[in-house]
Motif scaffolding. Structure first.
Motif, short mmCIF file in Angstrom:
data_model
loop_
_atom_site.label_atom_id
_atom_site.label_comp_id
_atom_site.label_asym_id
_atom_site.label_seq_id
_atom_site.Cartn_x
_atom_site.Cartn_y
_atom_site.Cartn_z
N ARG A 1 0.83 -1.19 0.00
CA ARG A 1 0.00 0.00 0.00
C ARG A 1 0.87 1.25 0.00
N ALA A 2 1.99 1.23 0.75
CA ALA A 2 2.89 2.38 0.76
C ALA A 2 3.49 2.61 -0.62
N TYR A 3 3.87 1.51 -1.29
CA TYR A 3 4.42 1.62 -2.64
C TYR A 3 3.38 2.17 -3.61
N GLN A 4 2.14 1.69 -3.46
CA GLN A 4 1.07 2.17 -4.33
C GLN A 4 0.83 3.66 -4.13
N THR A 5 0.89 4.11 -2.88
CA THR A 5 0.68 5.52 -2.59
C THR A 5 1.79 6.36 -3.21
N ARG A 6 3.03 5.90 -3.12
CA ARG A 6 4.14 6.63 -3.74
C ARG A 6 3.99 6.63 -5.25
N TYR B 1 -22.81 -4.74 -16.87
CA TYR B 1 -22.26 -3.57 -16.18
C TYR B 1 -20.85 -3.31 -16.71
N ASP B 2 -20.65 -2.16 -17.36
CA ASP B 2 -19.32 -1.77 -17.81
C ASP B 2 -18.66 -0.93 -16.72
N VAL B 3 -17.47 -1.35 -16.31
CA VAL B 3 -16.77 -0.66 -15.22
C VAL B 3 -16.43 0.76 -15.65
N PRO B 4 -16.88 1.79 -14.91
CA PRO B 4 -16.62 3.17 -15.33
C PRO B 4 -15.14 3.54 -15.23
N ASP B 5 -14.74 4.54 -16.00
CA ASP B 5 -13.33 4.96 -16.01
C ASP B 5 -12.86 5.46 -14.66
N ASN B 6 -13.78 6.00 -13.86
CA ASN B 6 -13.38 6.57 -12.57
C ASN B 6 -13.40 5.55 -11.43
N PHE B 7 -13.55 4.27 -11.75
CA PHE B 7 -13.49 3.23 -10.72
C PHE B 7 -12.08 3.23 -10.14
N PRO B 8 -11.93 3.34 -8.81
CA PRO B 8 -10.59 3.49 -8.20
C PRO B 8 -9.62 2.40 -8.63
N ILE B 9 -8.43 2.82 -9.01
CA ILE B 9 -7.45 1.87 -9.54
C ILE B 9 -7.02 0.85 -8.49
N HIS B 10 -6.98 1.26 -7.22
CA HIS B 10 -6.52 0.34 -6.18
C HIS B 10 -7.59 -0.67 -5.78
N LEU B 11 -8.82 -0.49 -6.25
CA LEU B 11 -9.89 -1.45 -5.95
C LEU B 11 -10.20 -2.37 -7.13
N ARG B 12 -9.56 -2.12 -8.27
CA ARG B 12 -9.79 -2.98 -9.43
C ARG B 12 -9.21 -4.38 -9.22
#
Length: 288
Positions: free
Chosen positions: A75-80, A235-246
């Motif tokens: 998670r720290a790496y993802q945040t950076r 259901y098509d996943v919207p572009d604004n779906f959070p990247i860290h939850l995909r």
């Protein structure tokens, strides 16, 4: 010997009959109560896509926090990598950490699911509500698998494969968790990774998916005596779906195309469903 051969033939017929057009036509009348009839894809919406997104974000956020301690360094790496703190990680505003996936599902959605032998004769594995209560209009499951456009190759994967779902617009989803289908999904999932971010969930290929909704391929077809209590919705996943939850999305496109959204198929409840009930859908859709 003859009995064993007859049993094998019967098992193959049970897995194939839902793709045999004459059999489908003759059996449509047995499921008229919950038969889907649509004129175009926009009509195939029991609930708005925004409500589906909200349910998925709610569950995925709790799942992420439940694994927070074990994935602190990632998670720290993802945040950076993002260069900022992703505040949308907590869509419910501070829900406590869950012990496991079942707790996360019960906490965020109000029910739990499990795969068990079906209550229908000769139906194999089914999906049951084991805890809580499913309200009408809830996103109750997802149909996992590799997503194929109508022009993409799926012939080899479809041989003796009863888990190929056809969307209204001809898009196919291969929900088979074995053999070539399994290899294709894992390959496509690894291909689409962006830095530290996994863009799809391949754990549905195991007996313990980290997204507990990813069991839709095991939902059985209804019968006249046991009508459907869930229906399919694209259901098509919207572009604004959070990247860290995909990382919890159990679908991936066969071809890498950044411009095309990932197609998911969710199962939405047609009525309130109590603990102990099996989820049943209607495999047939009439498109006028």
């Amino acid at each position: 010997m003859f009995g064993a051969a007859l049993k094998r033939l019967q098992n193959r017929w049970k897995s194939y009959r839902h793709r045999f057009v004459p059999w489908v036509v003759l059996n449509l009348s047995k499921n008229e109560k919950t038969l889907r009839q649509v004129r175009e894809r926009s009509e195939d919406k029991l609930v708005p896509d925004e409500e589906v997104s909200q349910s998925l974000l709610q569950l995925f956020g709790v799942l992420l926090r439940s694994r927070g301690a074990a994935h602190g360094e990632l998670r720290a790496y993802q945040t950076r990598f993002l260069g900022q703190v992703t505040s949308e990680e907590d869509p419910r505003g501070g829900v406590s950490v869950c012990g496991d996936d079942d707790d996360a599902m019960l906490q965020s959605l109000g029910f739990c699911l499990d795969r068990k032998p079906s209550s229908l004769p000769f139906a194999g594995t089914g999906v049951f509500v084991t805890k809580g209560r499913v309200p009408k209009g809830a996103t109750v499951a997802m149909y996992p698998g590799t997503v194929y456009q109508f022009y993409e190759p799926i012939l080899l994967q479809s041989i003796r494969n009863p888990f190929v779902f056809r969307c209204i617009d001809g898009v196919l989803i291969d929900g088979n968790d074995r053999g070539l289908s399994k290899m294709v999904f894992k390959s496509c999932s690894g291909r689409d990774r962006i830095g530290p971010f996994v863009m799809s969930d391949s754990s549905w290929l195991t007996s313990r998916p980290q997204n507990p909704l990813a069991v839709g391929q095991y939902v059985n077809n209804c019968s006249y005596e046991a009508p459907a209590n869930v229906c399919y919705q694209e259901y098509d996943v919207p572009d604004n779906f959070p990247i860290h939850l995909r990382q919890y999305l159990p679908n991936v496109n066969y071809s890498h195309d950044a411009q095309r959204p990932v197609r998911c198929v969710v199962l939405v409840s047609l009525r309130d469903i109590e603990a102990g009930e099996e989820l049943l859908s209607n495999y047939y859709t009439i498109v006028h």
